[in-house]
Design a protein around this motif. Structure first.
Motif, PDB file in Angstrom:
ATOM      1  N   GLU A  61       1.281  -0.831   0.151  1.00 35.81           N
ATOM      2  CA  GLU A  61      -0.329   0.110   0.326  1.00 35.81           C
ATOM      3  C   GLU A  61       0.416   1.585   0.129  1.00 35.81           C
ATOM      4  N   ASP A  62       0.603   2.673  -0.453  1.00 38.38           N
ATOM      5  CA  ASP A  62       1.357   3.633  -0.664  1.00 38.38           C
ATOM      6  C   ASP A  62       1.605   3.567   0.321  1.00 38.38           C
ATOM      7  N   LEU A  63       0.457   4.341   1.337  1.00 40.89           N
ATOM      8  CA  LEU A  63       1.089   5.101   2.104  1.00 40.89           C
ATOM      9  C   LEU A  63       1.736   4.008   3.352  1.00 40.89           C
ATOM     10  N   HIS A  64       1.935   2.865   3.716  1.00 43.99           N
ATOM     11  CA  HIS A  64       3.201   2.158   4.009  1.00 43.99           C
ATOM     12  C   HIS A  64       4.624   2.471   3.518  1.00 43.99           C
ATOM     13  N   SER A 101       3.847   7.428  -3.973  1.00 43.97           N
ATOM     14  CA  SER A 101       2.385   6.928  -4.825  1.00 43.97           C
ATOM     15  C   SER A 101       3.137   6.027  -6.330  1.00 43.97           C
ATOM     16  N   ILE A 102       1.515   5.118  -6.287  1.00 44.61           N
ATOM     17  CA  ILE A 102       1.636   4.002  -7.235  1.00 44.61           C
ATOM     18  C   ILE A 102       3.151   3.528  -6.877  1.00 44.61           C
ATOM     19  N   THR A 103       3.360   2.913  -6.096  1.00 47.30           N
ATOM     20  CA  THR A 103       3.887   1.713  -5.174  1.00 47.30           C
ATOM     21  C   THR A 103       3.852   0.850  -5.960  1.00 47.30           C
ATOM     22  N   ASP A 104       3.076   0.113  -6.945  1.00 49.23           N
ATOM     23  CA  ASP A 104       3.290  -0.568  -7.203  1.00 49.23           C
ATOM     24  C   ASP A 104       4.425  -0.829  -8.576  1.00 49.23           C
ATOM     25  N   GLU A 105       4.887   0.157  -9.076  1.00 46.88           N
ATOM     26  CA  GLU A 105       5.798   0.347 -10.178  1.00 46.88           C
ATOM     27  C   GLU A 105       7.199  -0.313  -9.665  1.00 46.88           C
ATOM     28  N   PRO A 156       4.325 -10.465 -16.485  1.00 46.28           N
ATOM     29  CA  PRO A 156       2.747  -9.655 -16.274  1.00 46.28           C
ATOM     30  C   PRO A 156       2.389  -9.222 -14.662  1.00 46.28           C
ATOM     31  N   VAL A 157       2.387  -8.386 -13.859  1.00 46.23           N
ATOM     32  CA  VAL A 157       2.525  -8.153 -12.270  1.00 46.23           C
ATOM     33  C   VAL A 157       0.913  -7.562 -11.604  1.00 46.23           C
ATOM     34  N   GLN A 158       0.926  -7.384 -11.027  1.00 47.67           N
ATOM     35  CA  GLN A 158       0.157  -6.065 -10.081  1.00 47.67           C
ATOM     36  C   GLN A 158      -0.566  -6.569  -9.149  1.00 47.67           C
ATOM     37  N   THR A 159      -0.566  -5.374  -8.140  1.00 50.19           N
ATOM     38  CA  THR A 159      -0.554  -4.998  -6.804  1.00 50.19           C
ATOM     39  C   THR A 159      -2.151  -5.151  -6.227  1.00 50.19           C
ATOM     40  N   ILE A 160      -1.708  -6.081  -4.775  1.00 49.79           N
ATOM     41  CA  ILE A 160      -3.385  -5.956  -4.385  1.00 49.79           C
ATOM     42  C   ILE A 160      -3.447  -5.035  -3.336  1.00 49.79           C
ATOM     43  N   ALA A 161      -3.521  -3.871  -3.229  1.00 50.43           N
ATOM     44  CA  ALA A 161      -3.412  -2.839  -1.611  1.00 50.43           C
ATOM     45  C   ALA A 161      -4.353  -3.515  -0.711  1.00 50.43           C
ATOM     46  N   GLY A 162      -4.301  -4.536   0.089  1.00 53.51           N
ATOM     47  CA  GLY A 162      -5.525  -5.039   0.602  1.00 53.51           C
ATOM     48  C   GLY A 162      -4.744  -6.338   1.534  1.00 53.51           C
ATOM     49  N   ASP A 163      -5.340  -7.290   2.233  1.00 49.22           N
ATOM     50  CA  ASP A 163      -4.947  -8.404   2.297  1.00 49.22           C
ATOM     51  C   ASP A 163      -4.449  -9.479   2.292  1.00 49.22           C
ATOM     52  N   GLY A 164      -3.194 -10.028   2.832  1.00 55.97           N
ATOM     53  CA  GLY A 164      -2.093 -10.865   2.422  1.00 55.97           C
ATOM     54  C   GLY A 164      -3.117 -11.827   1.710  1.00 55.97           C
TER      55      GLY A 164
END
Lengths: 382, 191
Positions: free
Chosen positions: A54-57, A61-65, A77-85
């Motif tokens: 997550e960005d704030l952790h 910003s856009i920490t996926d990158e 192929p990459v994706q980020t889940i800003a959520g629970d593990g």
């Protein structure tokens, strides 16, 4: 399309309160290298990569990158889940079940020591109009949940303290758990109230860490040395209205567990689940989660804990890794630590922390205050 | 409160075009709709890690350090602890020259927080001599005269050699800003 999905590689950084010597990238690279080696795969073979952050952790910003390099995922192929593990693992699970990928890497990490004012980050999670202007420390949410849970379930404060005592003793037998200690329940009850009834020793200490899994389709997993099968997975988010939540019950955990049990074909959880790694960010959460997952009747989890039934040598061993109380709380990566420790149990690799008949295990995760989101995973050997 | 947008119209820096229409003012927002405000207080202290820490120490000593991958043979700077392509540790350290070639640049008439600039900033990607081609290094170009696009374009071009201009040793802090900027190398570099 693959029916079965297995965890074939596990790599985890040793959680610790500070990690000044390594960047988050270096910490993740180390965990990823371990996971690849464990699975017997190279980064070239990985089809898809999921990161949970997550960005704030991160403070970016856009920490996926910033995900690809340290996971061997450049131009993949990459994706980020800003959520629970567990939501991250579920994403990988779906990539495999849909036939999009055969080998998927899941990663989550935590550099909580790099967040100099975590209280402010936590405060940003509250509704800005209704909840934030009260300027109360968000841990009060846990305090209020704990009170209502104790009130409705008839659980005693001694039982909550016994969770701390048990998990930190368990951590003494886990070489990668930094917070092992012999702490009597009286010591826990004598520790300072933080957001009463919640006491300081009933909160998991923050830690830095990183966990990487390699997930594989059934066919691919059969060629890996030690697959642990994901038989069921569930994840649920409740409404965010803070004041309207079921303060006594972890509804997200009940429904997540039901979803996972249904997928796994588990009809009598209390009989079929051999051990559990459940979220214990706050000690009462372990009890609330055990009841939500039908591993203890309502109001009985505390009694079972006081009777020693959830110890490693008990009828239902819970958090033999030490849980977050013993290993440290790593934000959304905590769920992956619970899964990693459950997978080691099923493989029989837990050493002194090993449970006798660890064939089927349950993981329950929670995304922490102020959320009402969590997940469940049923794992087994075959 | 931020200055209303009309202040912008007074600026006469070369790239500005007159805005069309009427800019919205603070007055139009305040009192007409309900809002709530919050100023975040976010503070971080990032662990630089093994590779970047050594790189920053090098800058403090006036050196640009890089690492070479033993698998693909690429030499890169800023250094990293592992090769992102081969997924192997990168620990063959080399000291590089402080000269480079311009890969690309932009003449920016606005600061990072959107303040107009009369004398532009020139962020650039340069390829440090000794690194593998197309391994870029992000910094600034300086030491050019004038402030108009035309004046600067006459002095800079892609492929041009540049050299690092360093802070004085006692001013260096072990930061990327220990290099002030890269300036075009004159035909006769004797000073």
């Amino acid at each position: 399309m693959s029916e079965g999905v297995a965890i074939v590689g596990v790599g985890a950084a040793v959680p610790r309160p500070l990690s000044r010597d390594v960047s988050y990238r270096e910490m993740i690279f180390d965990a990823a290298t371990r996971a690849h080696t464990d699975a017997g795969v190279t980064h070239h073979e990985i089809d898809s990569v999921v990161s949970v952050c997550e960005d704030l952790h991160e403070g970016t910003s856009i920490t996926d990158e910033y995900v690809p390099d340290q996971l061997g995922a450049v131009l993949k192929p990459v994706q980020t889940i800003a959520g629970d593990g567990v939501q991250g693992v579920a994403t990988g699970f779906m990539l495999i079940r849909t036939g999009i990928a055969d080998l998927v890497v899941i990663e989550s990490h935590c550099k909580s020591s790099n967040i100099l004012r975590h209280g402010d980050v936590l405060e940003m999670a509250l509704d800005p109009v209704y909840d934030r202007p009260l300027r109360a420390n968000p841990h009060y949410i846990a305090g209020m949940e704990m009170r209502r849970y104790l009130h409705e379930s008839g659980t005693t404060e001694e039982a909550v303290a016994a969770v701390v005592s048990k998990n930190r003793a368990h951590a003494l037998d886990n070489p990668v758990a930094p917070f092992g200690a012999r702490i009597h329940t009286d010591d826990v009850l004598a520790s300072s109230p933080l957001c009463e009834p919640l006491r300081v020793l009933e909160m998991s200490p923050y830690a830095d860490g990183a966990v990487v899994f390699v997930l594989a389709s059934e066919e691919r997993a059969r060629r890996c040395p030690r697959p642990v099968w994901i038989r069921g997975i569930g994840w649920i988010s409740d409404s965010p209205w803070l004041a309207m939540r079921e303060w006594a019950d972890a509804v997200y955990a009940s429904l997540s567990a039901q979803m996972a049990y249904q997928m796994a074909g588990i009809a009598s959880p209390a009989e079929e689940i051999g051990f559990a790694e459940v979220d214990d960010t706050y000690a009462y959460k372990e009890l609330q989660h055990l009841e939500a997952a039908q591993l203890a009747p309502r109001g009985r989890a505390g009694v079972m804990t006081l009777a020693g039934e959830t110890r490693r040598d008990g009828r239902l061993p819970v958090n033999c890794s030490g849980g977050s109380l013993g290993m440290g709380y790593c934000f959304d990566a905590s769920a992956l630590y619970r899964i990693a420790e459950a997978a080691r149990q099923i493989r029989g690799e837990s050493g002194r922390a090993q449970v006798a008949h660890a064939t089927t295990g349950l993981v329950i995760s929670w995304r922490g205050v102020p959320t009402q989101s969590g997940g469940a995973v049923v794992l087994n050997a075959d | 409160m931020a200055k209303p947008a009309r202040a912008v119209r007074k600026m006469d820096a070369p790239p500005w075009l007159a805005l069309r229409g009427s800019p919205l003012s603070d007055d139009e927002f305040h009192g007409k709709v309900s809002t709530t405000s919050w100023i975040p207080r976010l503070e971080y202290g990032w662990d630089a890690g093994i590779a970047i820490s050594r790189f920053l120490e090098g800058l403090k000593a006036g050196k640009i350090l890089g690492v070479r991958c033993r698998v693909c043979g690429r030499t890169v700077t800023p250094p990293r602890a592992f090769c992102e392509l081969d997924f192997r540790p990168m620990d063959d350290w080399v000291e590089l020259a402080d000269t480079a070639t311009i890969n690309t640049y932009s003449i920016c008439y606005v600061t990072w927080d959107l303040k107009p600039l009369r004398k532009p900033q020139i962020p650039a990607v340069v390829e440090i001599d000794g690194t593998t081609p197309r391994v870029g290094f992000l910094h600034l170009i300086g030491g050019v005269n004038g402030s108009s696009v035309e004046a600067i374009r006459k002095q800079l071009r892609v492929g041009m050699p540049v050299r690092a201009v360093w802070k004085k040793p006692h001013q260096r802090a072990g930061a990327i800003t220990d290099i002030l900027y890269f300036e075009p190398v004159k035909r006769h570099p004797e000073r």
